[in-house]
Design an enzyme around this catalytic site. Structure first.
Site, PDB file in Angstrom:
ATOM      1  N   ARG A   1      35.795  33.052  55.623  1.00  0.00           N
ATOM      2  CA  ARG A   1      36.369  32.064  56.838  1.00  0.00           C
ATOM      3  C   ARG A   1      37.042  33.142  57.680  1.00  0.00           C
ATOM      4  NH1 ARG A   1      37.356  29.461  52.094  1.00  0.00           N
ATOM      5  NH2 ARG A   1      39.278  30.479  52.133  1.00  0.00           N
TER       6      ARG A   1
ATOM      7  N   ASP B   1      45.902  31.826  34.781  1.00  0.00           N
ATOM      8  CA  ASP B   1      45.763  32.863  36.031  1.00  0.00           C
ATOM      9  C   ASP B   1      46.286  32.168  37.307  1.00  0.00           C
ATOM     10  OD1 ASP B   1      45.560  35.510  36.904  1.00  0.00           O
ATOM     11  OD2 ASP B   1      43.230  35.241  37.170  1.00  0.00           O
TER      12      ASP B   1
ATOM     13  N   GLU C   1      40.514  43.409  38.691  1.00  0.00           N
ATOM     14  CA  GLU C   1      41.845  42.834  39.449  1.00  0.00           C
ATOM     15  C   GLU C   1      42.965  43.161  39.076  1.00  0.00           C
ATOM     16  OE1 GLU C   1      39.773  38.785  41.577  1.00  0.00           O
ATOM     17  OE2 GLU C   1      41.174  38.386  39.992  1.00  0.00           O
TER      18      GLU C   1
ATOM     19  N   GLU D   1      37.575  43.664  47.786  1.00  0.00           N
ATOM     20  CA  GLU D   1      38.037  43.643  49.070  1.00  0.00           C
ATOM     21  C   GLU D   1      37.915  45.081  49.470  1.00  0.00           C
ATOM     22  OE1 GLU D   1      41.581  42.069  46.500  1.00  0.00           O
ATOM     23  OE2 GLU D   1      42.638  42.111  48.638  1.00  0.00           O
TER      24      GLU D   1
ATOM     25  N   THR E   1      45.541  38.637  42.034  1.00  0.00           N
ATOM     26  CA  THR E   1      45.406  39.982  42.444  1.00  0.00           C
ATOM     27  C   THR E   1      46.514  40.259  43.348  1.00  0.00           C
ATOM     28  OG1 THR E   1      43.274  39.666  42.011  1.00  0.00           O
ATOM     29  CG2 THR E   1      43.778  41.630  43.468  1.00  0.00           C
TER      30      THR E   1
ATOM     31  N   LYS F   1      34.671  35.466  34.323  1.00  0.00           N
ATOM     32  CA  LYS F   1      36.312  35.946  33.974  1.00  0.00           C
ATOM     33  C   LYS F   1      36.462  36.032  32.552  1.00  0.00           C
ATOM     34  CE  LYS F   1      38.137  35.618  38.396  1.00  0.00           C
ATOM     35  NZ  LYS F   1      38.915  36.700  38.849  1.00  0.00           N
TER      36      LYS F   1
ATOM     37  N   HIS G   1      45.646  39.087  49.073  1.00  0.00           N
ATOM     38  CA  HIS G   1      44.411  39.108  48.405  1.00  0.00           C
ATOM     39  C   HIS G   1      43.562  37.889  48.871  1.00  0.00           C
ATOM     40  CE1 HIS G   1      41.161  39.018  45.241  1.00  0.00           C
ATOM     41  NE2 HIS G   1      41.835  38.063  44.958  1.00  0.00           N
TER      42      HIS G   1
ATOM     43  N   GLN H   1      30.174  34.693  39.163  1.00  0.00           N
ATOM     44  CA  GLN H   1      31.156  33.854  39.774  1.00  0.00           C
ATOM     45  C   GLN H   1      30.640  33.039  41.332  1.00  0.00           C
ATOM     46  OE1 GLN H   1      34.830  36.058  40.921  1.00  0.00           O
ATOM     47  NE2 GLN H   1      35.858  34.166  41.749  1.00  0.00           N
TER      48      GLN H   1
ATOM     49  N   TYR I   1      47.199  32.699  41.618  1.00  0.00           N
ATOM     50  CA  TYR I   1      46.588  33.271  42.757  1.00  0.00           C
ATOM     51  C   TYR I   1      47.509  33.458  43.859  1.00  0.00           C
ATOM     52  CZ  TYR I   1      42.362  33.485  46.070  1.00  0.00           C
ATOM     53  OH  TYR I   1      41.464  33.662  46.915  1.00  0.00           O
TER      54      TYR I   1
ATOM     55  N   THR J   1      39.919  40.189  29.611  1.00  0.00           N
ATOM     56  CA  THR J   1      40.946  40.387  30.288  1.00  0.00           C
ATOM     57  C   THR J   1      41.794  41.303  29.442  1.00  0.00           C
ATOM     58  OG1 THR J   1      41.126  37.986  30.944  1.00  0.00           O
ATOM     59  CG2 THR J   1      43.225  39.228  31.430  1.00  0.00           C
TER      60      THR J   1
ATOM     61  N   GLU K   1      46.622  42.940  38.505  1.00  0.00           N
ATOM     62  CA  GLU K   1      47.702  41.753  38.474  1.00  0.00           C
ATOM     63  C   GLU K   1      49.001  42.055  37.589  1.00  0.00           C
ATOM     64  OE1 GLU K   1      46.154  37.871  37.409  1.00  0.00           O
ATOM     65  OE2 GLU K   1      44.019  38.148  38.521  1.00  0.00           O
TER      66      GLU K   1
ATOM     67  N   ARG L   1      31.267  39.410  39.886  1.00  0.00           N
ATOM     68  CA  ARG L   1      31.468  38.749  41.405  1.00  0.00           C
ATOM     69  C   ARG L   1      30.142  37.902  41.585  1.00  0.00           C
ATOM     70  NH1 ARG L   1      36.642  38.564  42.031  1.00  0.00           N
ATOM     71  NH2 ARG L   1      37.655  40.501  42.171  1.00  0.00           N
TER      72      ARG L   1
ATOM     73  N   TYR M   1      30.874  29.013  40.479  1.00  0.00           N
ATOM     74  CA  TYR M   1      32.162  28.540  40.565  1.00  0.00           C
ATOM     75  C   TYR M   1      32.656  27.233  41.126  1.00  0.00           C
ATOM     76  CZ  TYR M   1      33.534  29.306  45.537  1.00  0.00           C
ATOM     77  OH  TYR M   1      33.787  29.163  46.751  1.00  0.00           O
TER      78      TYR M   1
ATOM     79  N   ASP N   1      42.307  41.328  35.393  1.00  0.00           N
ATOM     80  CA  ASP N   1      41.423  40.349  35.329  1.00  0.00           C
ATOM     81  C   ASP N   1      40.063  40.579  35.940  1.00  0.00           C
ATOM     82  OD1 ASP N   1      40.579  37.405  35.277  1.00  0.00           O
ATOM     83  OD2 ASP N   1      41.387  37.172  37.517  1.00  0.00           O
TER      84      ASP N   1
END
Lengths: 428, 428
Positions: free
Chosen positions: A144, A128, A200, A375, A361, A254, A135, A241, A130, A258, A202, A238, A245, A234
């Protein structure tokens, strides 16, 4: 390859509005009433049974059909572009108006609605990526705000290994996973059903011919190693995760399932919808030489419109139409699929026919283009209002997510991917 | 199961100092002079050809031998404990002194030195854990001296998906990978051969019977789903890793090759070497209930002595014996293998026979017990002096790493794992 809009098929449903006109011809694996899985081609609302029609093929095209035997397309993927194109050309002859194959319709054609679709290949490894930059920015902003992208993002096509054993074809139930989560403000985790279940949006990429371990696939050759495309959801827990993670990436958040759309849309069918890689913003670095190829820069991106729809149990009961959560596009990939192949193999990692890549995503920058609830709700802070009067922050049991994709270009037949569906069922 | 030390085999090399006495009987897949791979059992310096001897087996044991056909042990792993134990018991009868099988030695026994060993199963998915707590602390200290372990470490058996396609049996060359790295003090990466190539000393765990997607394997049942064990070298490109791994974990820095020892040491052979899980230090949290089982706490840990040896090209030329880099033990696993299985499946993730787990690097806390050069050299700051007068911070072309493992317990025959070797060859 020309794809005239007006060519008509004797399969009349292929001539109206359909994901599967004569210009698409995706391959898949299906069964009827519990029969052994076998290979077919989607045409309108029907499936052409390749093995029932095998005596209509010869030469390279025949070799291609033979390689689809056994209910898995790996050997066909491994053959590469030549036999795939020969098969496509022969399929066009066989399915166009006036073809003698029409007289055998009863033997070679099945109503798709009567068929069960399967994962079309044995997936050796699933990776997978990114590379949906919007996204990455949307998610990065949650953590951030001033510096959403990490320093490596515009140099490295970021990816990680995913779980192959739980990839399922559209329609499989999505069992809500259980796991460890850290309640807000606590220092000790609790255990229970995921409370922040997400999807997600994808694109999936099927690998064709592989490479030997220790070899690399050059960027200029990489497109030849791609067999086709699908949609990929996907599903993501959350809350699990967020707690698990660090430092090695997502794992159980995850790996519970899928979902993919079952039809393999070929590179040839997508040819008219290729574009120049969207210009990198002023100041973005050039790709390193192993990721840079003129032809790929000129026509390596894909213009595929991507859609996410939701229905809840209540909406289905009240016959409320599915609610569109997002409309996005695969042009939001920061790297081309050829760049993904070149990067993945640059260290000598062996790719094999039937490997599956996820794009990551594919969100756009605007509200209405976000490919995940994370999001849309800004990490669960906002609420989504549904036409049924219900609200959602994350998915509830009974919710169904439907992914769709379509390619449109003036002067060309529009083609689609079929659906990628999944309904959330309660944790055990 | 009793394992008297003094039982003797008619295969005389099994009676001296060997990794493979009558009490071990690991399974593997071998070939001779390019023959098709087939299943065998290691005994002393020989291999018993299971299919050449198949008429000596009946009932459950026969079923077990039949399931090893085809050069892959997946179907055998899937059978679970009962047939595996029946096979072991019959093998003991057949290989003990006085067995009539001895008269057929020429047909059923091969010199191991004449055989080529293979990866013993089709690996559907490979998961690498990170449960060597001393390694996690040693590495964490390099980045966070005061707080080496992340907050989730003592709650979550940390793991991530690895690449299955590049797992190779002992002896395969380790091609130095190329990739992006960020030179010290720079903001833009460069591309080239890895300059910080490392090994990682790990235990490999073969999964036996799997679970259906959506189901979980309870901690009390988890040990029954483990088919056996091997050694695993998780070769790592530290410079590539440092630049690529945020935010989704290691990818190309690991996927170029993983080497395993080819013999599957069964749970039954390891039975005498099980121990109570080493007490968690004062103040450590209890495992969450889904990871807690009395029997597992009492006897779920494994006491296996693990060794890393290095030879350089110059050392081999000068006949300098291999230099021991580390002596460690699998008791440094913070979680038992049963806990790994229970955790991996708690979200409904499907495990399948032939899945492989890596334990994570099994370092001890002291110098001389570190399972990687990253730890030994403190991230490349210190130099290792070799008996040849050479020095190393990371691996150079021509260096060979050899992993070995041995179980010792008073009153029981000592057993070993065979070797896991790999020699670094220059980047292409």
């Amino acid at each position: 390859m020309t794809q005239p809009t007006h060519t008509r098929s004797w399969v009349t449903s292929a001539n109206g509005h359909t994901d599967f006109p004569l210009q698409n011809l995706p391959l898949g694996v299906f069964s009827i009433n519990g029969s052994a899985p076998r290979s077919g081609v989607a045409i309108g609302d029907s499936i052409l049974d390749l093995h029932a029609a095998i005596d209509a093929f010869e030469g390279e095209a025949r070799r291609a059909v033979e390689a689809t035997a056994g209910g898995q397309l790996n050997a066909f993927f491994e053959l590469g572009r030549g036999p795939r194109v020969a098969l496509r050309e022969r399929l066009l002859e066989l399915l166009v108006e006036g073809s003698p194959l029409q007289t055998r319709e009863g033997q070679v054609l099945h109503r798709a609605a009567d068929c069960q679709m399967h994962v079309p290949a044995r997936i050796n490894d699933y990776t997978d990526f990114y590379v949906g930059i919007e996204h990455a920015q949307n998610v990065g902003k949650l953590f951030r705000p001033d510096n959403p992208l990490l320093p490596n993002y515009k140099y490295v096509p970021i990816g990680y290994h995913g779980r192959a054993s739980t990839i399922r074809a559209s329609g499989a139930d999505v069992r809500r996973p259980k796991g460890q989560t850290l309640p807000a403000g606590q220092t000790e985790p609790t255990f229970g059903p995921c409370a922040r279940l997400d999807y997600e949006l994808e694109l999936g990429i099927w690998i064709g011919q592989g490479n030997a371990m220790g070899d690399s696939i050059a960027i200029g050759d990489a497109a030849e190693h791609i067999a086709g495309f699908c949609l990929l959801n996907d599903w993501s827990a959350r809350d699990i995760q967020a707690w698990e993670y660090q430092p090695l990436g997502p794992f159980l958040s995850k790996s519970f399932i899928t979902t993919i759309s079952p039809w393999v849309v070929t590179a040839e069918a997508l040819e008219p919808f290729r574009k120049a890689q969207p210009a990198r913003p002023e100041g973005d670095p050039q790709p390193l030489p192993y990721l840079l190829d003129k032809r790929d820069q000129a026509a390596g991106a894909l213009d595929i419109e991507l859609e996410v729809l939701l229905t809840t149990a209540a909406m289905r009961e009240q016959n409320v139409p599915a609610h569109r959560l997002a409309l996005s596009n695969s042009l939001h990939m920061y790297w081309t699929v050829a760049q993904l192949v070149a990067h993945h193999s640059v260290n000598g990692c062996q790719l094999q026919a039937g490997d599956l890549f996820g794009s990551g995503t594919l969100s756009g920058p605007e509200v209405g283009q976000f490919g995940s609830l994370l999001e849309m709700t800004e990490g669960g802070k906002k609420v989504i209002e549904l036409p049924s009067g219900e609200v959602r922050k994350f998915l509830e049991d009974g919710d169904e997510i439907i992914l769709r994709a379509r390619c449109n270009r003036e002067g060309f037949a529009s083609i689609g991917f079929g659906e990628c569906r999944g309904t959330v069922v309660a944790a055990r």
